[in-house]
Design an enzyme around this catalytic site. Structure first.
Site, short mmCIF file in Angstrom:
data_model
loop_
_atom_site.label_atom_id
_atom_site.label_comp_id
_atom_site.label_asym_id
_atom_site.label_seq_id
_atom_site.Cartn_x
_atom_site.Cartn_y
_atom_site.Cartn_z
N ASP A 37 0.84 -1.21 0.00
CA ASP A 37 0.00 0.00 0.00
C ASP A 37 0.88 1.26 0.00
OD1 ASP A 37 -2.23 -1.64 0.20
OD2 ASP A 37 -2.57 -1.25 2.34
N ASN A 67 -4.27 -8.58 5.43
CA ASN A 67 -4.62 -7.80 6.63
C ASN A 67 -5.43 -8.66 7.61
OD1 ASN A 67 -3.51 -5.57 5.37
ND2 ASN A 67 -5.46 -4.69 4.74
N GLU A 162 -10.52 -9.93 -3.74
CA GLU A 162 -9.42 -9.25 -4.44
C GLU A 162 -8.63 -10.23 -5.31
OE1 GLU A 162 -8.14 -5.21 -2.15
OE2 GLU A 162 -7.19 -7.05 -1.46
N ASN A 207 -19.98 -4.52 4.18
CA ASN A 207 -20.41 -3.27 4.81
C ASN A 207 -21.76 -2.89 4.20
OD1 ASN A 207 -19.96 -1.81 2.39
ND2 ASN A 207 -17.82 -1.44 2.95
N ASP A 267 -6.95 6.96 10.78
CA ASP A 267 -6.94 6.39 9.42
C ASP A 267 -7.83 5.13 9.46
OD1 ASP A 267 -6.37 5.15 7.02
OD2 ASP A 267 -4.19 5.20 7.24
N THR A 269 -8.26 3.02 7.00
CA THR A 269 -7.83 1.98 6.06
C THR A 269 -7.67 0.65 6.80
OG1 THR A 269 -6.57 3.66 4.89
CG2 THR A 269 -6.12 1.37 4.29
N ASP A 273 -11.06 -4.95 7.49
CA ASP A 273 -10.26 -6.19 7.51
C ASP A 273 -9.93 -6.59 8.95
OD1 ASP A 273 -10.30 -5.96 4.76
OD2 ASP A 273 -8.39 -4.89 4.71
N SER A 312 -1.55 -0.71 11.78
CA SER A 312 -2.32 -0.13 12.90
C SER A 312 -2.93 -1.21 13.80
CB SER A 312 -3.45 0.74 12.34
OG SER A 312 -4.40 -0.08 11.66
#
Ligand code: RIB
Length: 329
Positions: A37, A67, A162, A207, A267, A269, A273, A312
């Site tokens: 990323d 992730n 993906e 979602n 964030d 992102t 996941d 994160s």
């Protein structure tokens, strides 16, 4: 930190117990995408045709499947990753980061195509826009799935979209038949699923935007209708994340809301996941879907505190510390 809110205290204690109870005994297999990323913080997301000046570019480990695997392993579950990266520096970087998170990467192959890559812009409110070049992820075909024999020994299996849809269909069918609990994150949402794919899935994760795309129903419509539409497609149970409003657990005879944990987002992102990774870890530890969703709410809120996706995520101890410090409320 104690609050004046006994309900919140109770909830924190419940989630802390769930975090402490994650087990290694049952194995999780995640088969799917791994991306490098390239991320830039921007004051606002660029509109079509607009150029926005941002901060430094950061290279961070990502890819929805990777992730999810990293999140579950950091929480203490035992996780194997199956997928493809290129024979390039980004491929080595992703493998090193997954290994550091405690994921078994012996099922990851090096391919003669560049590692999957994304370009991510993150705005001041922590929202993002992502462009994705699949690269080596596109080589994850049905033959790769069939050759990944260790996947059949996994008790809980995580999939996303993906990688090519046919490989997802084959992996879901094969693992479901072998007796694994199969979780499918229908993201990025493209074409509607075939009935055979839906019937091989034990739990669907989407979602609310993806749910609307999938069912053709308006966003925010009555849950009973969405639930019926999913059952008609062949799915049996679903978890729908609804951002700051938490998530919904949809089953054959119930629709229940699980509250979110409020957080000052840096964030977002990879928060979805992280939710899925926590649900994988929870189900592998024998938790109910509702308990796994509550764990997911907390762990995904923690992920919003830091930059990037995997970068994160926290260990169970780190998430417990954040709960105790009142950072997740
Ligand atoms: O869900 C977040 C992930 O989506 C990022 O890590 C990026 O790689 C894209 O796949």
């Amino acid at each position: 930190m104690s609050t004046e809110n006994p309900k919140l205290e109770e909830r924190r204690a419940r989630v802390e117990a769930l975090l402490r109870g994650i087990e290694k005994e049952r194995r999780i297999g995640v088969i799917g995408s791994m991306n490098a990323d390239y991320t830039i913080d921007v004051p606002h997301l660029p509109a079509p045709g607009e150029t926005v000046r941002g901060g430094e570019v950061r290279l961070l480990p990502g890819g929805k499947s990777s992730n999810q695997a990293a999140c579950a392993a950091l929480l203490g579950a035992s996780v194997s990753m199956f997928g493809l990266v290129g024979k390039d520096d980004n491929g080595s970087f992703l493998l090193e980061r997954l290994g550091r998170a405690g994921v078994d990467v012996t099922g990851v192959a090096r391919a003669g195509r560049p590692t999957g890559t994304t370009l991510i812009a993150v705005d001041a409110a922590g929202e993002n826009a992502i462009a994705y070049a699949p690269g080596a992820n596109d080589l994850l075909d049905a033959a790769f799935v069939r050759a990944a024999e260790e996947l059949l020994d996994c008790d809980v299996v995580g999939l996303c979209l993906e990688t090519p849809l046919n490989s997802v269909r084959v992996a879901a069918a094969q693992c479901h038949e072998a007796g694994a609990q199969v979780l499918l994150n229908y993201s990025p949402c493209s074409e509607p699923p075939s009935r055979d794919l839906a019937q091989s899935v034990d739990v669907l994760l989407v979602n609310e935007h993806e749910l609307a795309q999938l069912t053709g129903l308006p966003e925010g419509g009555p849950w009973a209708e969405a639930q019926d539409a999913l059952l008609d497609m062949g799915f049996s149970e679903a978890l729908v994340t609804t951002g700051p409003r938490g998530s919904m657990v949809l089953g054959e005879d119930c629709a229940r809301r699980v509250e979110s944990f409020e957080v000052r987002a840096c964030d977002t992102t990879g928060c979805g996941d992280a939710f899925m990774g926590a649900v994988l870890a929870g189900l592998a530890s024998g938790y109910s879907l509702r308990e796994a969703a509550e764990l997911g709410s907390c762990v995904s809120a923690f992920a919003a505190l830091g930059h990037g996706a995997q970068a994160s995520y926290g260990t169970a101890d780190q998430v417990v510390d954040a709960l105790r410090q009142g950072l997740l409320g």
